[in-house]
Design a protein around this motif. Structure first.
Motif, mmCIF file in Angstrom:
data_model
loop_
_atom_site.group_PDB
_atom_site.id
_atom_site.type_symbol
_atom_site.label_atom_id
_atom_site.label_comp_id
_atom_site.label_asym_id
_atom_site.label_seq_id
_atom_site.Cartn_x
_atom_site.Cartn_y
_atom_site.Cartn_z
ATOM 1 N N ILE A 186 0.828 -1.202 0.000
ATOM 2 C CA ILE A 186 0.000 0.000 0.000
ATOM 3 C C ILE A 186 0.863 1.254 0.000
ATOM 4 C CG2 ILE A 186 -1.598 1.372 1.413
ATOM 5 C CD1 ILE A 186 -2.806 -1.308 2.348
ATOM 6 N N VAL A 187 1.846 1.274 0.882
ATOM 7 C CA VAL A 187 2.695 2.463 1.003
ATOM 8 C C VAL A 187 3.492 2.692 -0.281
ATOM 9 C CG1 VAL A 187 4.681 3.415 2.222
ATOM 10 C CG2 VAL A 187 2.817 2.386 3.508
ATOM 11 N N HIS A 188 3.971 1.620 -0.888
ATOM 12 C CA HIS A 188 4.708 1.746 -2.149
ATOM 13 C C HIS A 188 3.826 2.372 -3.218
ATOM 14 C CE1 HIS A 188 7.552 0.807 -5.345
ATOM 15 N NE2 HIS A 188 6.566 0.241 -6.025
ATOM 16 N N ASP A 189 2.564 1.947 -3.285
ATOM 17 C CA ASP A 189 1.641 2.521 -4.267
ATOM 18 C C ASP A 189 1.355 3.988 -3.966
ATOM 19 O OD1 ASP A 189 1.490 0.155 -5.659
ATOM 20 O OD2 ASP A 189 -0.506 -0.394 -4.940
ATOM 21 N N LEU A 190 1.104 4.291 -2.692
ATOM 22 C CA LEU A 190 0.792 5.681 -2.330
ATOM 23 C C LEU A 190 1.956 6.619 -2.634
ATOM 24 C CD1 LEU A 190 -1.038 5.214 1.111
ATOM 25 C CD2 LEU A 190 -2.073 5.835 -1.079
ATOM 26 N N ALA A 191 3.171 6.132 -2.425
ATOM 27 C CA ALA A 191 4.350 6.971 -2.637
ATOM 28 C C ALA A 191 4.514 7.359 -4.104
ATOM 29 C CB ALA A 191 5.601 6.247 -2.142
ATOM 30 N N ARG A 192 3.859 6.648 -5.001
ATOM 31 C CA ARG A 192 3.978 6.942 -6.431
ATOM 32 C C ARG A 192 2.827 7.800 -6.950
ATOM 33 N NH1 ARG A 192 3.556 2.707 -9.677
ATOM 34 N NH2 ARG A 192 2.652 1.275 -8.161
ATOM 35 N N ILE A 193 1.958 8.255 -6.053
ATOM 36 C CA ILE A 193 0.855 9.126 -6.465
ATOM 37 C C ILE A 193 1.235 10.576 -6.188
ATOM 38 C CG2 ILE A 193 -1.567 9.703 -6.154
ATOM 39 C CD1 ILE A 193 -2.044 6.878 -5.142
ATOM 40 N N PRO A 194 1.334 11.421 -7.207
ATOM 41 C CA PRO A 194 1.671 12.825 -6.969
ATOM 42 C C PRO A 194 0.654 13.482 -6.042
ATOM 43 C CG PRO A 194 1.791 12.289 -9.311
ATOM 44 C CD PRO A 194 1.151 11.113 -8.635
ATOM 45 N N GLY A 195 1.150 14.279 -5.115
ATOM 46 C CA GLY A 195 0.266 15.010 -4.221
ATOM 47 C C GLY A 195 -0.184 14.235 -3.006
ATOM 48 N N VAL A 196 0.317 13.005 -2.821
ATOM 49 C CA VAL A 196 -0.018 12.198 -1.656
ATOM 50 C C VAL A 196 1.225 12.009 -0.797
ATOM 51 C CG1 VAL A 196 -0.681 9.887 -0.866
ATOM 52 C CG2 VAL A 196 -1.952 10.987 -2.722
ATOM 53 N N ALA A 197 1.099 12.266 0.492
ATOM 54 C CA ALA A 197 2.183 12.049 1.454
ATOM 55 C C ALA A 197 1.734 10.982 2.441
ATOM 56 C CB ALA A 197 2.516 13.345 2.182
ATOM 57 N N ALA A 198 2.437 9.859 2.460
ATOM 58 C CA ALA A 198 2.054 8.745 3.322
ATOM 59 C C ALA A 198 2.845 8.754 4.615
ATOM 60 C CB ALA A 198 2.269 7.420 2.598
ATOM 61 N N THR A 199 2.161 8.418 5.700
ATOM 62 C CA THR A 199 2.802 8.188 6.987
ATOM 63 C C THR A 199 2.561 6.736 7.364
ATOM 64 O OG1 THR A 199 2.419 10.458 7.726
ATOM 65 C CG2 THR A 199 2.898 8.831 9.425
ATOM 66 N N LEU A 200 3.633 6.021 7.672
ATOM 67 C CA LEU A 200 3.566 4.597 7.947
ATOM 68 C C LEU A 200 3.725 4.337 9.441
ATOM 69 C CD1 LEU A 200 3.658 1.615 7.029
ATOM 70 C CD2 LEU A 200 6.116 1.918 6.673
ATOM 71 N N ALA A 201 2.796 3.580 10.010
ATOM 72 C CA ALA A 201 2.925 3.176 11.407
ATOM 73 C C ALA A 201 3.919 2.033 11.503
ATOM 74 C CB ALA A 201 1.566 2.730 11.946
ATOM 75 N N VAL A 202 4.930 2.188 12.346
ATOM 76 C CA VAL A 202 5.963 1.167 12.493
ATOM 77 C C VAL A 202 6.161 0.834 13.964
ATOM 78 C CG1 VAL A 202 7.166 1.858 10.382
ATOM 79 C CG2 VAL A 202 7.846 2.859 12.573
ATOM 80 N N GLY A 203 6.688 -0.355 14.206
ATOM 81 C CA GLY A 203 7.010 -0.774 15.557
ATOM 82 C C GLY A 203 8.404 -0.338 15.958
ATOM 83 N N GLU A 204 8.793 -0.716 17.152
ATOM 84 C CA GLU A 204 10.084 -0.283 17.709
ATOM 85 C C GLU A 204 11.257 -0.734 16.844
ATOM 86 O OE1 GLU A 204 12.621 -0.753 21.892
ATOM 87 O OE2 GLU A 204 10.573 -1.523 21.719
ATOM 88 N N GLN A 205 11.191 -1.947 16.291
ATOM 89 C CA GLN A 205 12.314 -2.460 15.507
ATOM 90 C C GLN A 205 12.536 -1.673 14.223
ATOM 91 O OE1 GLN A 205 11.529 -6.643 14.896
ATOM 92 N NE2 GLN A 205 12.564 -7.209 16.799
ATOM 93 N N GLU A 206 11.470 -1.103 13.674
ATOM 94 C CA GLU A 206 11.598 -0.362 12.415
ATOM 95 C C GLU A 206 11.715 1.142 12.626
ATOM 96 O OE1 GLU A 206 9.308 -2.570 8.940
ATOM 97 O OE2 GLU A 206 7.981 -2.152 10.620
ATOM 98 N N ALA A 207 11.473 1.605 13.832
ATOM 99 C CA ALA A 207 11.517 3.048 14.109
ATOM 100 C C ALA A 207 12.917 3.587 13.794
ATOM 101 C CB ALA A 207 11.160 3.328 15.559
ATOM 102 N N GLY A 208 12.963 4.681 13.077
ATOM 103 C CA GLY A 208 14.236 5.291 12.730
ATOM 104 C C GLY A 208 14.819 4.810 11.421
#
Length: 330
Positions: free
Chosen positions: A42-64
């Motif tokens: 989903i995030v990969h698709d959203l990132a390719r749409i002009p004018g859309v900014a995605a925020t991804l919820a991540v856990g502690e291991q992926e944070a940063g």
């Protein structure tokens, strides 16, 4: 710029969802991998749409960890899924949640977000699809074939499973009706809400749909890989997306089925999955409806050579914001 928050509970390390599966257990690892695959697609698709900014919820291991063109957000220590999503929702224009219906989780997350920001099905559709019993009853009333059509004359195996379970979780096949009824009663005494239905022989398939106010388009016909172990438990070994070609002789019936299911359950929106069995004598028999993104989404945009997220935003919007309407129309 349209800001979209993408949330999947296991990859976001939701404590309650993780604890329910048992952190580190095979079930947890399997569902975590599936959740990440859907989330990332989903995030990969959203990132390719002009004018859309995605925020991804991540856990502690992926944070940063860096995510190109994507922001990340993490829950506070001990913060549960509903509270985290409720906190993030006002910071974004839209929220796209991937979560099971089990124990009312998907419905609770919808309530936390609110209808105005929610990408997906209505509360009524989620509530109905969260119950396998209610779903089959609604579809049968609309003339869609389900396992209910086999009850009266069925003399083969029976299936017992949770009424609100996800996938094949706690799904067991019994060769006799008597053993299935014993299993059903045991689960009820344990405080669960199981269902018992005839086992319908055939090829396990699924449909990937995009549903909007005026359309129900079947994007792909997928093949499901299931395994039955020696004790009768059913296991999900994955899905082969877009495995059934458009030229398959079953395609016309499957397209018609997609439209009939969408009409039978008002409020289906965005991506919807339909699990079914193709029975040689009866044709398609619907097992359940998933009012959310399913595992088939992962990799489907590449297979179909189209941006499914753009399709879903366009189809979902009743009164789309000007930016979204312009961005996804191209």
């Amino acid at each position: 710029m349209v800001r979209i928050f993408v949330y999947e509970p296991l990859s976001a390390d939701d404590p309650e969802t993780t604890a329910a599966l048992g952190r580190g257990s095979p079930a947890h690892q399997e569902m975590l991998a599936a959740g990440r695959a859907m989330r990332d697609a989903i995030v990969h698709d959203l990132a390719r749409i002009p004018g859309v900014a995605a925020t991804l919820a991540v856990g502690e291991q992926e944070a940063g960890h860096p995510w190109p063109q994507v922001s990340t957000a993490s829950a506070l220590p001990g913060e549960g899924a509903v509270d985290f999503v409720r906190r993030q929702s006002p910071l974004h224009d839209l929220c796209w949640v991937v979560a099971p219906e089990t124990d009312g989780l998907l419905l609770g997350l919808h309530e936390a977000v609110g209808e105005a920001r929610w990408i997906g099905c209505s509360p009524a559709a989620i509530r109905l699809a969260s119950s396998k019993r209610a779903t089959c009853a609604a579809l049968a009333a609309a003339g869609v074939r389900t396992p209910l059509a086999f009850v009266a004359k069925h003399d083969g195996p029976w299936i017992v499973k949770p009424d609100d379970g996800a996938g094949t979780m706690e799904t067991r096949l019994h060769l006799s009706r008597g053993n299935a009824e014993l299993d059903l009663q045991r689960r009820r005494r344990a405080g669960r809400t199981p269902v018992m239905e005839p086992f319908v022989a055939g090829e396990p398939l699924s449909l990937a749909l995009v549903v909007g106010p005026d359309l129900a388009q079947a994007l792909a016909f997928n093949r499901q890989h299931l395994e039955l172990d020696a004790a009768g438990w059913l296991h999900d070994l994955g899905v082969q997306a877009a495995a059934i070609p458009a030229a398959d002789p079953r395609a016309a019936a499957l397209h018609a089925l997609a439209s009939r299911v969408a009409a039978a359950i008002p409020g289906l929106r965005g991506y919807v999955g339909i699990d079914l069995v193709w029975n040689e004598r009866e044709g398609p028999v619907v097992i359940e409806v998933n009012p959310r993104v399913t595992c088939a989404y992962a990799g489907l945009s590449a297979l179909l050579q189209r941006n499914l997220a753009a399709d879903i935003l366009a189809a979902h919007a009743r009164d789309p914001a000007p930016e979204v309407a312009a961005d996804v129309a191209a």
